[in-house]
Design a protein around this motif. Structure first.
Motif, PDB file in Angstrom:
ATOM      1  N   VAL A  63     -30.233  30.211  -7.422  1.00 18.69           N
ATOM      2  CA  VAL A  63     -30.607  31.559  -7.009  1.00 18.69           C
ATOM      3  C   VAL A  63     -29.362  32.379  -6.679  1.00 18.69           C
ATOM      4  CG1 VAL A  63     -32.859  30.828  -6.140  1.00 18.69           C
ATOM      5  CG2 VAL A  63     -30.919  30.963  -4.568  1.00 18.69           C
ATOM      6  N   ILE A  64     -29.491  33.677  -6.862  1.00  9.78           N
ATOM      7  CA  ILE A  64     -28.478  34.638  -6.420  1.00  9.78           C
ATOM      8  C   ILE A  64     -28.943  35.150  -5.063  1.00  9.78           C
ATOM      9  CG2 ILE A  64     -27.287  36.793  -6.941  1.00  9.78           C
ATOM     10  CD1 ILE A  64     -28.172  36.347  -9.896  1.00  9.78           C
ATOM     11  N   LYS A  65     -28.141  34.938  -4.030  1.00  8.02           N
ATOM     12  CA  LYS A  65     -28.521  35.356  -2.687  1.00  8.02           C
ATOM     13  C   LYS A  65     -28.062  36.783  -2.448  1.00  8.02           C
ATOM     14  CE  LYS A  65     -28.022  34.141   2.190  1.00  8.02           C
ATOM     15  NZ  LYS A  65     -27.355  33.242   3.168  1.00  8.02           N
ATOM     16  N   LEU A  66     -29.019  37.690  -2.255  1.00 14.03           N
ATOM     17  CA  LEU A  66     -28.693  39.086  -1.986  1.00 14.03           C
ATOM     18  C   LEU A  66     -28.773  39.426  -0.504  1.00 14.03           C
ATOM     19  CD1 LEU A  66     -30.344  41.087  -4.903  1.00 14.03           C
ATOM     20  CD2 LEU A  66     -28.026  40.224  -4.707  1.00 14.03           C
ATOM     21  N   GLY A  67     -29.478  38.617   0.289  1.00 14.18           N
ATOM     22  CA  GLY A  67     -29.613  38.889   1.714  1.00 14.18           C
ATOM     23  C   GLY A  67     -30.147  37.678   2.438  1.00 14.18           C
ATOM     24  N   ASP A  68     -30.373  37.837   3.731  1.00 12.74           N
ATOM     25  CA  ASP A  68     -30.878  36.753   4.570  1.00 12.74           C
ATOM     26  C   ASP A  68     -32.382  36.883   4.754  1.00 12.74           C
ATOM     27  OD1 ASP A  68     -28.362  35.576   5.064  1.00 12.74           O
ATOM     28  OD2 ASP A  68     -27.930  37.099   6.592  1.00 12.74           O
ATOM     29  N   PRO A  69     -33.057  35.777   5.043  1.00 22.74           N
ATOM     30  CA  PRO A  69     -34.471  35.849   5.412  1.00 22.74           C
ATOM     31  C   PRO A  69     -34.605  36.308   6.867  1.00 22.74           C
ATOM     32  CG  PRO A  69     -33.731  33.575   5.486  1.00 22.74           C
ATOM     33  CD  PRO A  69     -32.564  34.381   4.982  1.00 22.74           C
ATOM     34  N   GLN A  70     -35.844  36.407   7.352  1.00 16.16           N
ATOM     35  CA  GLN A  70     -36.056  36.649   8.776  1.00 16.16           C
ATOM     36  C   GLN A  70     -35.462  35.473   9.554  1.00 16.16           C
ATOM     37  OE1 GLN A  70     -37.517  39.374   9.806  1.00 16.16           O
ATOM     38  NE2 GLN A  70     -39.124  40.008   8.398  1.00 16.16           N
ATOM     39  N   PRO A  71     -34.954  35.674  10.788  1.00 21.78           N
ATOM     40  CA  PRO A  71     -34.900  36.946  11.520  1.00 21.78           C
ATOM     41  C   PRO A  71     -33.569  37.675  11.375  1.00 21.78           C
ATOM     42  CG  PRO A  71     -34.414  35.177  13.023  1.00 21.78           C
ATOM     43  CD  PRO A  71     -34.612  34.540  11.656  1.00 21.78           C
ATOM     44  N   ILE A 109     -26.008  43.442 -11.360  1.00 21.89           N
ATOM     45  CA  ILE A 109     -25.565  42.053 -11.438  1.00 21.89           C
ATOM     46  C   ILE A 109     -25.133  41.712 -12.853  1.00 21.89           C
ATOM     47  CG2 ILE A 109     -26.298  39.652 -11.149  1.00 21.89           C
ATOM     48  CD1 ILE A 109     -28.260  40.634  -9.017  1.00 21.89           C
ATOM     49  N   ASP A 110     -23.978  41.079 -12.984  1.00 22.99           N
ATOM     50  CA  ASP A 110     -23.446  40.612 -14.262  1.00 22.99           C
ATOM     51  C   ASP A 110     -24.197  39.352 -14.667  1.00 22.99           C
ATOM     52  OD1 ASP A 110     -21.832  39.204 -16.216  1.00 22.99           O
ATOM     53  OD2 ASP A 110     -20.192  40.555 -15.695  1.00 22.99           O
ATOM     54  N   THR A 111     -24.876  39.372 -15.826  1.00 27.12           N
ATOM     55  CA  THR A 111     -25.671  38.215 -16.230  1.00 27.12           C
ATOM     56  C   THR A 111     -24.816  37.015 -16.635  1.00 27.12           C
ATOM     57  OG1 THR A 111     -25.844  39.030 -18.508  1.00 27.12           O
ATOM     58  CG2 THR A 111     -27.596  39.660 -16.975  1.00 27.12           C
ATOM     59  N   GLU A 112     -23.580  37.249 -17.040  1.00 25.53           N
ATOM     60  CA  GLU A 112     -22.687  36.138 -17.412  1.00 25.53           C
ATOM     61  C   GLU A 112     -22.255  35.347 -16.194  1.00 25.53           C
ATOM     62  OE1 GLU A 112     -21.694  34.981 -20.328  1.00 25.53           O
ATOM     63  OE2 GLU A 112     -21.791  36.602 -21.787  1.00 25.53           O
ATOM     64  N   THR A 113     -21.985  36.060 -15.080  1.00 20.38           N
ATOM     65  CA  THR A 113     -21.387  35.411 -13.900  1.00 20.38           C
ATOM     66  C   THR A 113     -22.307  35.377 -12.689  1.00 20.38           C
ATOM     67  OG1 THR A 113     -20.448  37.489 -13.068  1.00 20.38           O
ATOM     68  CG2 THR A 113     -19.121  36.229 -14.653  1.00 20.38           C
ATOM     69  N   ASN A 114     -23.446  36.066 -12.757  1.00 17.81           N
ATOM     70  CA  ASN A 114     -24.381  36.167 -11.629  1.00 17.81           C
ATOM     71  C   ASN A 114     -23.762  36.859 -10.414  1.00 17.81           C
ATOM     72  OD1 ASN A 114     -26.503  34.566 -12.979  1.00 17.81           O
ATOM     73  ND2 ASN A 114     -25.041  32.883 -12.719  1.00 17.81           N
ATOM     74  N   ALA A 115     -22.705  37.619 -10.631  1.00 16.86           N
ATOM     75  CA  ALA A 115     -22.021  38.307  -9.540  1.00 16.86           C
ATOM     76  C   ALA A 115     -22.508  39.747  -9.434  1.00 16.86           C
ATOM     77  CB  ALA A 115     -20.511  38.296  -9.763  1.00 16.86           C
ATOM     78  N   GLY A 355     -23.298  29.486 -17.326  1.00 15.72           N
ATOM     79  CA  GLY A 355     -24.030  30.546 -16.649  1.00 15.72           C
ATOM     80  C   GLY A 355     -24.449  30.211 -15.235  1.00 15.72           C
ATOM     81  N   LYS A 356     -23.782  29.252 -14.591  1.00 14.60           N
ATOM     82  CA  LYS A 356     -24.169  28.832 -13.239  1.00 14.60           C
ATOM     83  C   LYS A 356     -23.237  29.360 -12.155  1.00 14.60           C
ATOM     84  CE  LYS A 356     -26.402  24.560 -14.830  1.00 14.60           C
ATOM     85  NZ  LYS A 356     -26.445  23.074 -14.708  1.00 14.60           N
ATOM     86  N   ASP A 357     -22.262  30.170 -12.526  1.00 16.22           N
ATOM     87  CA  ASP A 357     -21.355  30.725 -11.521  1.00 16.22           C
ATOM     88  C   ASP A 357     -22.127  31.539 -10.487  1.00 16.22           C
ATOM     89  OD1 ASP A 357     -19.320  29.652 -13.012  1.00 16.22           O
ATOM     90  OD2 ASP A 357     -18.638  31.556 -13.854  1.00 16.22           O
ATOM     91  N   ASN A 358     -21.714  31.400  -9.229  1.00 17.77           N
ATOM     92  CA  ASN A 358     -22.256  32.190  -8.109  1.00 17.77           C
ATOM     93  C   ASN A 358     -23.729  31.930  -7.816  1.00 17.77           C
ATOM     94  OD1 ASN A 358     -19.783  33.766  -7.545  1.00 17.77           O
ATOM     95  ND2 ASN A 358     -20.145  34.612  -9.591  1.00 17.77           N
ATOM     96  N   LEU A 359     -24.270  30.841  -8.350  1.00 16.50           N
ATOM     97  CA  LEU A 359     -25.626  30.451  -7.994  1.00 16.50           C
ATOM     98  C   LEU A 359     -25.589  29.452  -6.840  1.00 16.50           C
ATOM     99  CD1 LEU A 359     -27.324  29.911 -11.483  1.00 16.50           C
ATOM    100  CD2 LEU A 359     -27.337  31.962 -10.042  1.00 16.50           C
ATOM    101  N   VAL A 360     -26.601  29.496  -5.987  1.00 24.23           N
ATOM    102  CA  VAL A 360     -26.724  28.542  -4.883  1.00 24.23           C
ATOM    103  C   VAL A 360     -28.069  27.838  -5.006  1.00 24.23           C
ATOM    104  CG1 VAL A 360     -25.226  29.889  -3.360  1.00 24.23           C
ATOM    105  CG2 VAL A 360     -27.702  30.287  -3.327  1.00 24.23           C
TER     106      VAL A 360
END
Length: 478
Positions: A63-71, A109-115, A355-360
C-alpha cells in the motif's frame, strides 16, 4: 461476390474485436492484454492508503500510505491526507490523481515508483478527479462547493474554476476529449461542458439529487450515471441534445458504473451496495444479463485494459473482487485496506523494475471485524464492519430492509434479542429505498466481542422515538 462480401464482413468484425477499446479510452484504441506491468489501485477511506495489486496473479503488492488512521488525524493536521476517496489516471498511465475528501487535496502519484510527486490543495470536500484525454488538464469535482477545479497537469496549479450546480459528484470525458460530463450529488442536474472553452453546453435532468459516479462509453454514444439515494442508473445520449435514453432500477445503494467491451458485446457493470451484487446490462437493449454476488458493499469498479475482467472494491469487506467478464464469475478476492472507494485499473503502469518502490505492508490497514444484522423475516439485511484504528474502530453499517425516509437508531443492547437496555450509537434517516450508510467511532469491537458474556453488548437497529431507541427492528446475528 457473396464470398467477397462475407470475407469483408469477417475482416471488419475481426478488426472491431481486436480494437475494442476500454473506458476511458475510445473504441478505436487497441485492447491491452493483462501483464505484470498492469496495476489495480483502490483508494481506502479509513486506513488512508492506496492499495496496489498485480492483476496478472491477483496479488496485493503493498500500500501507499497517504495519512494516518484514527486517532492521529484528530489532532491539528500538518501533514498527511484524510478520507482517501477518489481516483483518476493520466492517458499515458504514468500518474494517478488521488482525492482526499477530509484534507481537500489531490495527490499526484508516479505509477512507476509509487511516490507522491505533488499535492495540490483545492476547495472544500473534493470528490473525484480525472485527466482530460489529451493529458493537459485534471478536472476535480469540489463537491462541498459549486465548481470544478481545473488543474494544469504539468505544473499542478489550478488554472480556472468552472461554475456548476452545487455539489458536483464526478466528471468524465468523451473519448474524443471534446466534452466533459459532470453529475451532481446535491442537485438533480448533470451538465455537459466544452473542454476547449470550459463553457456549459448542455443539461441533463437527474431523477434524484444524489449522483456519485458517471461513465462514458468508448464509442462516444452513451453516458451512464448512478443515483445512490433512489437506487437507479440513468443513460443519456453523449451528443447534443443529450437526451435521456433509459432509466434502470438497479437497487439500494447503487454506487458506481463502468463500461466493458468484450467478444460478447458491450456491457455496463453496476455495483449495488445494498444487495452486495454487481449487475450487468447490455448497452444496446439494456437487458440485464447477469447478477454477480461479490461480497459486502461493492463500491468502485474498473475494467482491465482488454475488457476480460472488472475489479470491484468491497467497502465493507476490505477486499478487491476480480470478475471474469466472459463468465461473469468472481475468480479472485484480494485482501486490501479499509473501506475501498474508487478503483482504477491502469495498464502498463510499470514498464521497468518490480514496481514495489515506496510500498509498505498492509499491516493494521487490513484489520477489521465483520458482523451482520437481520430481522425475524431475513437473517442478514445489514452488514457491519469495524475498521481497526488501534484502541478504537470506525464502525460502518450498510443498512437495508427498512422503511423509506424514516428515522432509525443504531444502538447497543445488553440482550441478544434486543429486549434489554438500549444505548444509542448513531441516529440516521433512510433514503427512498429504505437503506443508509451509518458510521460511528469507539471501542466497539471490545464491547460486541467481549470475552465475558456479562460485559457483552449487541448491535441492533431500532425505530426512533424522539431521537431515542424504540422498537427493535434488526438484531446482531453473529
Amino acid at each position: 461476390m457473396k464470398m467477397h462480401t462475407s470475407i469483408a464482413a469477417f475482416l471488419l468484425a475481426s478488426t472491431l474485436t481486436a480494437f475494442a477499446g476500454q473506458a476511458p479510452a475510445g473504441i478505436a484504441d487497441p485492447d491491452l492484454p493483462i501483464t505484470h506491468g498492469d496495476r489495480v489501485y483502490a483508494a481506502e477511506q479509513f486506513s488512508n492508503t492506496i492499495s496496489v495489486s498485480d492483476p496478472a496473479d491477483n496479488k496485493l503488492l503493498g500500500v501507499i500510505k497517504l495519512g494516518d488512521p484514527q486517532p492521529g488525524n484528530l489532532s491539528p493536521l500538518y501533514k498527511g491526507q484524510v478520507l482517501v476517496h477518489g481516483m483518476g489516471f493520466s492517458p499515458d498511465h504514468k500518474t494517478l490523481a488521488v482525492v482526499s475528501i477530509g484534507s481537500n487535496s489531490v495527490s499526484f502519484i508516479d505509477t512507476e515508483t509509487n511516490a507522491v510527486k505533488h499535492t495540490t490543495y483545492v476547495g472544500r470536500s473534493p470528490h473525484e478527479a480525472f485527466f482530460t484525454p489529451d493529458g493537459q488538464e485534471v478536472w476535480v469535482t469540489v463537491r462541498g462547493e459549486d465548481y470544478i477545479s481545473v488543474i494544469d497537469a504539468h505544473t499542478f496549479e489550478e488554472m480556472i474554476r468552472i461554475k456548476v450546480p452545487a455539489g458536483p459528484g464526478m466528471q468524465i470525458f468523451s473519448p474524443d476529449g471534446k466534452l466533459g460530463y459532470i453529475c451532481s450529488s446535491f442537485n438533480p442536474e448533470t451538465v455537459v461542458v466544452s473542454v476547449a472553452d470550459h463553457q456549459i453546453v448542455g443539461h441533463v435532468k437527474q431523477a434524484s439529487p444524489f449522483c456519485p459516479n458517471i461513465a462514458a462509453s468508448p464509442d462516444g454514444k452513451q453516458v451512464w450515471f448512478t443515483l445512490k439515494d433512489i437506487g437507479k442508473t440513468q443513460v443519456f445520449n453523449a451528443q447534443a441534445p443529450f437526451d435521456l435514453i433509459k432509466t434502470i432500477d438497479t437497487g439500494p445503494i447503487t454506487n458506481h458504473v463502468n463500461l466493458v467491451n468484450n467478444k460478447n458485446g458491450s456491457f455496463a457493470y453496476v455495483t449495488v451496495g445494498g444487495l452486495n451484487e454487481v449487475k450487468v446490462f447490455r448497452t444496446d437493449t439494456f437487458e440485464q444479463v447477469a447478477t454477480i454476488p461479490v461480497g459486502n458493499l461493492p463500491h468502485g469498479i474498473w475494467p482491465s485494459g482488454d475488457g476480460t475482467r472488472v475489479y470491484v472494491g468491497l467497502e465493507n469487506a476490505d477486499a478487491l473482487a476480480a470478475i471474469d467478464t466472459l463468465t461473469n464469475k468472481v475468480i479472485a478476492t484480494i485482501p486490501i485496506g479499509q473501506a475501498p472507494q474508487a478503483v482504477a485499473y491502469v495498464p502498463n503502469a510499470v514498464t521497468k523494475g518490480d514496481g514495489k518502490d515506496n510500498l509498505v505492508p498492509l499491516g493494521t490497514a487490513g484489520q477489521a471485524t465483520h458482523l451482520k444484522l437481520g430481522s425475524k423475516k431475513k437473517q442478514a439485511e445489514t452488514s457491519v464492519t469495524l475498521f481497526d484504528q488501534g484502541l478504537t474502530q470506525v464502525l460502518q453499517a450498510s443498512v437495508t430492509g427498512l422503511d423509506p425516509k424514516k428515522p432509525y437508531v443504531l444502538a447497543l443492547s445488553d440482550k441478544p434479542d434486543g429486549s434489554g437496555t438500549l444505548e444509542a450509537l448513531s441516529n440516521f434517516m433512510t433514503n427512498p429505498t429504505g437503506s443508509a450508510i451509518v458510521n460511528a467511532v469507539g471501542p466497539i469491537r471490545q464491547i460486541v466481542k467481549a470475552d465475558h458474556q456479562a460485559d457483552r453488548r449487541y448491535l441492533v437497529v431500532t425505530a426512533s422515538v424522539d431521537g431515542k431507541p424504540g422498537q427493535v427492528i434488526q438484531v446482531q446475528r453473529d
